[in-house]
Design a protein around this motif. Structure first.
Motif, PDB file in Angstrom:
ATOM      1  N   HIS A 223      -3.406   3.570  -2.167  1.00  0.00           N
ATOM      2  CA  HIS A 223      -3.296   2.780  -3.398  1.00  0.00           C
ATOM      3  C   HIS A 223      -2.450   1.538  -3.177  1.00  0.00           C
ATOM      4  O   HIS A 223      -1.675   1.472  -2.229  1.00  0.00           O
ATOM      5  CB  HIS A 223      -2.648   3.614  -4.505  1.00  0.00           C
ATOM      6  CG  HIS A 223      -3.350   4.884  -4.808  1.00  0.00           C
ATOM      7  ND1 HIS A 223      -4.632   4.935  -5.319  1.00  0.00           N
ATOM      8  CD2 HIS A 223      -2.970   6.175  -4.650  1.00  0.00           C
ATOM      9  CE1 HIS A 223      -4.989   6.184  -5.473  1.00  0.00           C
ATOM     10  NE2 HIS A 223      -4.004   6.968  -5.073  1.00  0.00           N
TER      11      HIS A 223
ATOM     12  N   CYS B 179       0.358  -1.190  -5.157  1.00  0.00           N
ATOM     13  CA  CYS B 179       1.258  -1.377  -6.289  1.00  0.00           C
ATOM     14  C   CYS B 179       1.678  -2.843  -6.349  1.00  0.00           C
ATOM     15  O   CYS B 179       1.843  -3.500  -5.319  1.00  0.00           O
ATOM     16  CB  CYS B 179       2.502  -0.499  -6.160  1.00  0.00           C
ATOM     17  SG  CYS B 179       2.171   1.266  -6.305  1.00  0.00           S
TER      18      CYS B 179
ATOM     19  N   ARG C  20     -12.503   0.860 -12.612  1.00  0.00           N
ATOM     20  CA  ARG C  20     -11.854   2.170 -12.613  1.00  0.00           C
ATOM     21  C   ARG C  20     -12.846   3.320 -12.759  1.00  0.00           C
ATOM     22  O   ARG C  20     -12.471   4.477 -12.591  1.00  0.00           O
ATOM     23  CB  ARG C  20     -10.846   2.235 -13.769  1.00  0.00           C
ATOM     24  CG  ARG C  20      -9.643   1.315 -13.607  1.00  0.00           C
ATOM     25  CD  ARG C  20      -8.468   2.023 -12.978  1.00  0.00           C
ATOM     26  NE  ARG C  20      -8.159   3.243 -13.688  1.00  0.00           N
ATOM     27  CZ  ARG C  20      -7.921   4.419 -13.101  1.00  0.00           C
ATOM     28  NH1 ARG C  20      -7.943   4.507 -11.797  1.00  0.00           N
ATOM     29  NH2 ARG C  20      -7.657   5.470 -13.820  1.00  0.00           N
TER      30      ARG C  20
ATOM     31  N   ALA D 281      -0.697   2.066  -9.640  1.00  0.00           N
ATOM     32  CA  ALA D 281      -1.876   1.855  -8.803  1.00  0.00           C
ATOM     33  C   ALA D 281      -3.131   1.723  -9.657  1.00  0.00           C
ATOM     34  O   ALA D 281      -4.081   1.029  -9.280  1.00  0.00           O
ATOM     35  CB  ALA D 281      -2.035   3.010  -7.814  1.00  0.00           C
ATOM     36  N   LYS D 282      -3.121   2.367 -10.817  1.00  0.00           N
ATOM     37  CA  LYS D 282      -4.273   2.267 -11.720  1.00  0.00           C
ATOM     38  C   LYS D 282      -4.444   0.839 -12.207  1.00  0.00           C
ATOM     39  O   LYS D 282      -5.557   0.304 -12.239  1.00  0.00           O
ATOM     40  CB  LYS D 282      -4.086   3.188 -12.926  1.00  0.00           C
ATOM     41  CG  LYS D 282      -4.113   4.666 -12.610  1.00  0.00           C
ATOM     42  CD  LYS D 282      -3.961   5.450 -13.917  1.00  0.00           C
ATOM     43  CE  LYS D 282      -3.837   6.940 -13.670  1.00  0.00           C
ATOM     44  NZ  LYS D 282      -3.665   7.670 -14.947  1.00  0.00           N
TER      45      LYS D 282
ATOM     46  N   ARG E 269       0.841  -1.186   0.000  1.00  0.00           N
ATOM     47  CA  ARG E 269       0.000   0.000   0.000  1.00  0.00           C
ATOM     48  C   ARG E 269       0.875   1.234   0.000  1.00  0.00           C
ATOM     49  O   ARG E 269       1.841   1.326   0.755  1.00  0.00           O
ATOM     50  CB  ARG E 269      -0.923  -0.002   1.217  1.00  0.00           C
ATOM     51  CG  ARG E 269      -1.967   1.069   1.171  1.00  0.00           C
ATOM     52  CD  ARG E 269      -3.008   0.878   2.260  1.00  0.00           C
ATOM     53  NE  ARG E 269      -3.796  -0.334   2.076  1.00  0.00           N
ATOM     54  CZ  ARG E 269      -4.783  -0.462   1.195  1.00  0.00           C
ATOM     55  NH1 ARG E 269      -5.099   0.553   0.405  1.00  0.00           N
ATOM     56  NH2 ARG E 269      -5.453  -1.583   1.087  1.00  0.00           N
TER      57      ARG E 269
ATOM     58  N   GLN F 261      -5.896  -1.489  -9.600  1.00  0.00           N
ATOM     59  CA  GLN F 261      -7.326  -1.282  -9.426  1.00  0.00           C
ATOM     60  C   GLN F 261      -8.107  -1.871 -10.600  1.00  0.00           C
ATOM     61  O   GLN F 261      -9.116  -2.542 -10.418  1.00  0.00           O
ATOM     62  CB  GLN F 261      -7.629   0.219  -9.298  1.00  0.00           C
ATOM     63  CG  GLN F 261      -9.082   0.497  -8.990  1.00  0.00           C
ATOM     64  CD  GLN F 261      -9.414   1.988  -9.011  1.00  0.00           C
ATOM     65  OE1 GLN F 261      -8.736   2.777  -9.644  1.00  0.00           O
ATOM     66  NE2 GLN F 261     -10.470   2.359  -8.309  1.00  0.00           N
TER      67      GLN F 261
END
Length: 177
Positions: free
Chosen positions: A76, A78, A109, A122-123, A71, A126
């Motif tokens: 977020h 990774c 997202r 992080a995107k 985290r 998710q």
DNA sequence: CCCGAGATTGACT
DNA sequence: GTCAATCTCGGGA
């Protein structure tokens, strides 16, 4: 997967460019082509493993192919692929070109634009639905899988970003298209 | 024990 | 361009 993940992180980080990363569970399969990575080693001031093993980074010392999921900024997650030989090395997956499960990723997202689905570390976590519970699990478990490209792509090298220490090493790798 | 910085992102001026 | 969200760790009191 024929890539030898027991090699050091910069070597593996370069070889992971062009590989397809997929996640599958009861819901569906989603994934994409890895287009950006960064390498972190043990004697690297920017690495979480620089000061040795802690409860957060313990996965970095597990077998090559282990997932290290942490985290960041309290909000977020990774995703890293552990490499080396139980010595605190890992490759951060920074961006993907989405190829499978686009609708799943759009929902996760809340983002319609394909180019923005997986354009950051992080995107992509998710979008793919990777959970922190997978930290310490292995690629062998089959939830997260890697597949090599048919043809080795051209790779561009540059400085890592978002860090303040060891900023000069060229350990960021991108697909050169 | 307290506090600042961090392998980030999205919202806002 | 600026800034807040808020978890983990390390350094200093």
């Amino acid at each position: 997967m024929n890539i030898d993940l027991s090699q050091d992180a910069p070597t593996v980080a370069r070889q992971l460019i062009g590989c397809t990363l997929t996640v599958q569970d009861a819901a569906e399969v989603r994934g994409g082509i890895i287009i950006e990575t960064e390498a972190y080693t043990a004697n690297d001031p920017a690495s979480h493993s620089f000061r040795g093993k802690t409860s957060r980074n313990s996965a970095m010392y597990m077998a090559p192919g282990t997932l290290y999921i942490y985290r960041i900024y309290g909000m977020h997650l990774c995703l890293n692929i552990v490499c080396g030989n139980h010595d605190g090395q890992a490759v951060l997956i920074r961006a993907l070109l989405p190829t499978q499960g686009l609708e799943y990723m759009r929902e996760r997202r809340r983002q319609a634009d394909i180019t923005a689905l997986c354009s950051g570390p992080a995107k992509l976590v998710q979008a793919l639905g990777v959970e922190q519970a997978l930290n310490g699990s292995n690629l062998q478990s089959g939830v997260v899988t890697l597949e090599e490209p048919i043809i080795q792509p051209q790779v561009r090298t540059s400085r890592r970003i978002g860090i303040s220490k060891a900023v000069d090493v060229l350990w960021r790798f991108e697909l050169d298209s």
